[in-house]
Design a protein around this motif. Structure first.
Motif, PDB file in Angstrom:
ATOM      1  N   THR A   1      -3.767   2.289  -3.220  1.00 34.08           N
ATOM      2  CA  THR A   1      -4.437   2.523  -1.942  1.00 34.08           C
ATOM      3  C   THR A   1      -5.430   1.416  -1.584  1.00 34.08           C
ATOM      4  O   THR A   1      -6.121   1.510  -0.571  1.00 34.08           O
TER       5      THR A   1
ATOM      6  N   LEU B   1       0.830  -1.205   0.000  1.00 32.55           N
ATOM      7  CA  LEU B   1       0.000   0.000   0.000  1.00 32.55           C
ATOM      8  C   LEU B   1       0.865   1.256   0.000  1.00 32.55           C
ATOM      9  O   LEU B   1       1.946   1.261   0.576  1.00 32.55           O
TER      10      LEU B   1
ATOM     11  N   SER C   1      -7.143  -1.237   4.419  1.00 33.98           N
ATOM     12  CA  SER C   1      -6.485   0.033   4.111  1.00 33.98           C
ATOM     13  C   SER C   1      -7.466   1.157   4.407  1.00 33.98           C
ATOM     14  O   SER C   1      -8.653   0.927   4.632  1.00 33.98           O
TER      15      SER C   1
END
Ligand code: ADP
Length: 445
Positions: free
Chosen positions: A112, A40, A86
């Motif tokens: 993301t 990420l 996330s």
């Protein structure tokens, strides 16, 4: 091949890059991002949420357990090494998994967790007992569709009853027969074909429709209309989900046509800053002189890893040759390479196998330079009209927020024109760019 070189130079200086090329770049860039990203991206910004029904409570989860996923899927998620959702997944997942299903438009930069989120949503919604397509996902290109498919396969590893089909060119299918796979991923053209001409997928049985990379999608000829045509065939209660890395007005307008009554989630990208960067310039006479200055710099300071930007492929190749001859381990990232080759070069550089990465601008967009301590603008960045390109300058040498380590940027100036560009950039950011004397380099150590 002198011919292509001439073309390249003309392209770079006149900026007459055709729109088609720009659009291809976008899809290629996006693919490159996927190929080189294995974790990420850091982002400290807050997620912005706009709910369709502002009175309903907003759920967000801090763990995957809270989502009450099927055990096989939870196993798949953990198997991929994900410990917790996330930032974008914290709010997007509860919305996507809610009953009744909710529509969603989500925007956040690449890396993301959008793909992982909608793949999990698709896998959660299908009923494997039913041998027909229940989820459709469209991507702008063949290669991007394959990448999404890989995520479905990884995450669904412990849920083998769920099958996946690819609606992509070259995947021949007999009209009249029906597809049995529960998830179909493809490009708009072939997908549209399967729904309408070949009729191998019944649109009325689709429960989840995902449109990925909306910004890349609309940049491609015909994709927008085809996407809308597909969407129009789906049932009214089908869940519509749209994802984009950027959000220009055009993406917005498209998103609103694809997704009725949407919830909206946005995560702004982390600002880049020059605050932690020491910026210098070196005055040179010509290309050869720039190279000599570069050698002096290398002779004087220890450079763990550097990225060097050139304006044209030709200069980049020339410089790579000269530096290699000086004994440097050089990697050259160049536009004529296939995306997979570019990804491999970037990966090697990341692993430290090469210490110098020489590149033209087109190739370098999207590369994380966080670990690179020195960035050298062998040529200063210009936009396609030949004006100073502040945004690219920032992107080349800037660091994001509190994650950024300190860095050093060195700009090579060899004409009045490039000096003017430097001054314009200096003024734009209100940050002094200090003159460096390459015969006396004590000050930068
Ligand atoms: P996007 O679609 O926004 O570009 P991805 O879903 O491809 O983002 O995720 C980017 C990278 O982060 C991938 O390597 C993916 O496997 C990983 N990733 C996604 N979600 C998580 C998570 N919750 N925890 C850890 N890694 C994750």
């Amino acid at each position: 091949i002198p011919n292509t070189e001439a073309k390249e130079t003309a392209k770079a200086t006149d900026g007459d890059k055709s729109d088609e090329e720009e659009k291809e770049d976008r899809a290629a860039q996006s693919l490159l991002n996927k190929l080189i990203r294995n974790s990420l991206v850091n982002n400290t910004n807050q997620v912005e949420v706009l709910q369709r029904d502002p009175n309903s409570p907003l759920y967000s989860v801090k763990t995957f357990e809270e989502l009450r996923l099927k055990p096989q899927l939870l196993q798949g998620v953990y198997g991929m090494g994900f410990n917790r959702p996330s930032k974008i997944q914290e709010t997007a997942l509860p919305m996507m998994l809610a009953e009744p299903p909710q529509n969603l438009i989500a925007q956040s930069q690449s890396g993301t967790g959008k793909t992982a989120a909608f793949v999990l949503a698709m896998l959660s919604h299908v009923n494997p007992v039913n041998k027909w397509p229940q989820c459709l996902c469209i991507s702008p290109t063949y290669e991007l569709a394959l990448q999404t498919g890989k995520v479905v396969e990884q995450m669904g590893r412990f849920y083998p009853e769920v099958k996946l089909a690819y609606a992509i060119r070259g995947n021949r299918i007999e009209g009249g027969s029906k597809i049995q796979e529960q998830i179909v991923i493809g490009t708009p053209g072939t997908m549209s074909d399967w729904l309408t001409k070949k009729k191998v997928v019944d649109p009325k049985k689709i429960q989840v429709f995902v449109l990925d990379e909306a910004d890349v999608m609309i940049a491609m000829q015909g994709h927008q209309d085809q996407s809308i045509r597909i969407q129009r065939k789906l049932p009214k209660d089908c869940q519509m989900l749209l994802f984009s890395a950027t959000f220009e007005d055009s993406v917005w307008q498209f998103a609103e046509r694809i997704v009725p009554d949407p919830n909206i989630i946005r995560l702004k990208r982390e600002e880049e800053t020059l605050d932690t960067i020491k910026q210098y310039y070196v005055l040179c006479k010509n290309k050869q002189d720039k190279f000599d200055a570069l050698c002096n710099i290398y002779g004087a300071i220890t450079i763990a890893q550097a990225m060097i930007f050139c304006h044209t492929r030709r200069t980049a190749a020339w410089l790579a040759g000269r530096m290699a001859a000086e004994g440097h381990q050089v990697a050259l990232l160049s536009g004529e390479l296939a995306v997979e080759q570019r990804a491999a070069i970037i990966e090697r550089f990341r692993e430290g196998k090469e210490k110098v990465l020489i590149t033209t601008n087109v190739c370098a967009r999207g590369i994380d330079v966080e670990q690179v301590s020195v960035v050298i603008n062998f040529d200063l960045p210009l936009d396609k009209d030949g004006n100073p390109d502040n945004e690219t300058y920032l992107h080349r040498i800037g660091r994001t927020g509190r994650f950024g380590k300190r860095g050093l940027a060195i700009n090579m100036v060899d004409s009045e024109e490039s000096m003017a560009v430097l001054r314009a950039i200096e003024e734009h950011f209100s940050k002094k760019i200090v003159k460096l004397d390459t015969e006396d380099l004590d000050e930068i150590e």
